[in-house]
Design an enzyme around this catalytic site. Structure first.
Site, mmCIF file in Angstrom:
data_model
loop_
_atom_site.group_PDB
_atom_site.id
_atom_site.type_symbol
_atom_site.label_atom_id
_atom_site.label_comp_id
_atom_site.label_asym_id
_atom_site.label_seq_id
_atom_site.Cartn_x
_atom_site.Cartn_y
_atom_site.Cartn_z
ATOM 1 C CD GLU A 69 11.155 3.178 11.341
ATOM 2 O OE1 GLU A 69 10.793 3.968 12.242
ATOM 3 O OE2 GLU A 69 11.395 3.519 10.189
ATOM 4 C CE LYS A 94 -1.656 2.837 2.419
ATOM 5 N NZ LYS A 94 -1.486 4.353 2.378
ATOM 6 C CD GLU A 126 8.953 10.916 14.500
ATOM 7 O OE1 GLU A 126 9.969 10.439 13.965
ATOM 8 O OE2 GLU A 126 7.861 10.317 14.528
ATOM 9 C CB CYS A 132 11.893 7.302 11.031
ATOM 10 S SG CYS A 132 13.011 6.214 10.131
#
Length: 495
Positions: free
Chosen positions: A252, A177, A383, A286
């Site tokens: 992750e 996807k 984050e 990330c």
């Protein structure tokens, strides 16, 4: 609009329009202009794609293939990407907004993943287990079946290649996807798979939205393995669904990575690490360097040096290879702006930046540095996924380690010092899946990567990644009882 043709989904070896006829417009983040239109996959399209992938698994198309031949297939996919590398890099640059040189790097990395795991396809082995007379026992490393892979928008080409390569090398079939904000790189992977002659249904690539196509994919009863890279919030949703169906996952989920800078560190090296680790791809990585923990005696000097560095960074579209490129979307930029406003309200000191660059078309955010960032503040803990650095001072090594480990995330970390004993001591105590010493992004295709704590689990990259794509099965065989006299014969042979 540069192109009004509708790019279709790749399902069961064919290019198909979405059954619902819906579309996704793809923007160039540098100016907000539509550059492509793709068919938006929905639940019905997911159903067809998973059925095709499941057929490949059920019929053992990949499992019964010699592992060497599976590896050769992956190398042919790499060759197909390499043959069009310049064109693909341009597409990747346009849809993500990243610098063109960085997009070229992404193409090269995707090719390396395919060839690396292609070379490992025939090297994943079981073992023989001695269990005494009349028993033969061995293990088999078997695929899970249909691997659903939900890819993020910040590195869509290489992250698709990374997971897809592991899955095919180990005999799993795949449904990808692609991210709705950057689906064109997935299309290029699909084209390469078609060119390479992969069996129909072995790899299916859908462009769709997370709440529709993504949710349908992870809900599907024939999906037996999930690979997800993205935010912790979305990751929790994926995990809840997977846990209901008891489906193994590789997760992750991002990080809040800290670099510990001791007073004896090479300041030039630290500044360069910030330039790359914090501001590359507009901070949309990330494992980027988001927190700089600096020994108090050198903090003022280092902050000033970082400020000078930021003042020298060029701002502009990725096609011009500028240092500060746009964020992926207006929504993303608004989120980064809110994070900066919150940091100010919680007492952080703005050194430079902190605002959107509204005078430019596109989704640009100023490179930003905050000092005096408190441990309990949002900027320290959460984050941001933008070009924002938080600087916090420490007094001794123990305090530095406590600060570095003082978040719920643990994807990457770093340490800067000329003292090798201190470097190794600190690296051992930094609770992160990957630790960099005197640099940033020091890892490579060959080095395992993944998080601890709420940054996720499972490993991508390196040999260790293959372990997440197989399950160990055991076969035990009882041999018929030996005929009369065979024991004495066995004793004679042993003499």
């Amino acid at each position: 609009m540069a192109n009004t043709d509708v790019t279709k989904n790749y399902i069961d070896g064919k290019w198909r329009d979405s059954l619902a006829g819906t579309r996704i417009e793809v923007d160039d983040p540098s100016d907000g202009e539509t550059i492509a239109v793709v068919a938006e996959a929905g639940p019905e399209d997911v159903e067809i794609a998973v059925a095709a992938a499941h057929r490949v698994f059920r019929d053992r198309v990949l499992i019964d293939m010699h592992p060497y031949d599976r590896g050769r297939m992956l190398c042919r996919v790499a060759d197909a990407l390499e043959a069009r590398s310049d064109e693909i890099a341009t597409i990747n640059c346009a849809e993500t907004g990243k610098a063109l040189d960085l997009a070229h790097d992404e193409v090269r990395t995707a090719i390396r993943y395919l060839r690396y795991y292609g070379g490992l396809a025939d090297k994943l082995e079981g073992r023989s287990i001695p269990r005494g007379a009349n028993l033969v026992d061995y293990t088999v490393r078997s695929p899970f079946g249909v691997s659903a892979q939900i890819v993020p928008w910040n590195g869509p080409l290489e992250l698709t290649a990374r997971s897809l390569a592991c899955a095919i090398a180990t005999g799993n079939s795949v449904v990808v996807k692609s991210p709705e904000l950057a689906p064109l790189s997935g299309v290029e992977i699909a084209r390469a798979c078609e060119t390479a002659g992969l069996p129909a249904g072995a790899v299916n690539v859908l462009s769709g939205r997370g709440q529709t196509a993504g949710q349908a994919l992870i809900n599907h009863p024939d999906v037996r393995h999930i690979v997800f890279t993205g935010s912790m919030a979305t990751g929790r949703t994926v995990l809840k669904t997977a846990s209901d169906r008891i489906v193994p996952c590789i997760m992750e989920l991002g990080g809040k990575s800290a670099a510990v800078v001791y007073s004896d560190a090479d300041v030039d090296g630290v500044v360069e690490a910030v330039r790359i680790g914090t501001f590359l791809n507009a901070g949309q990585n990330c494992n980027n360097l988001t927190r700089l923990l600096v020994e108090r005696s050198v903090a003022d000097e280092l902050v000033e040096r970082v400020k000078v560095c930021v003042q020298g960074l060029s701002v502009g579209p990725g096609r011009e290879n500028c240092d500060i490129t746009p964020l992926i979307s207006q929504k993303q930029r608004q989120g980064v702006e809110r994070a900066c406003q919150t940091a100010l309200s919680q007492g952080a000191r703005l050194v430079i930046g902190g605002t959107a660059l509204s005078e430019r078309s596109g989704y640009f955010m100023a490179a930003t540095v905050f000092a005096d960032v408190g441990q309990e503040s949002n900027l320290f803990q959460r984050e941001v996924f933008g070009p924002v650095l938080a600087v916090t001072e420490f007094d001794d090594p123990a305090m530095a380690v406590d600060l570095a480990n003082g978040t719920d995330q643990g994807l990457a970390a770093g340490v800067f010092t000329r003292d090798i004993d201190r470097a190794l001591w600190t690296a051992d105590l930094l609770w992160a899946g990957q630790v960099y010493v005197n640099g940033w992004y020091v890892g490579g295709v060959e080095t395992p990567f993944g998080g601890v704590k709420q940054s996720g689990y499972g490993r991508e990259k390196g040999r260790e990644a293959l372990d997440g794509y197989v399950q160990t099965r055991n076969v035990g065989i009882r041999i018929s009882q030996p005929s009369s006299g065979s024991s004495s014969s066995r004793r004679r042979c042993a003499k």
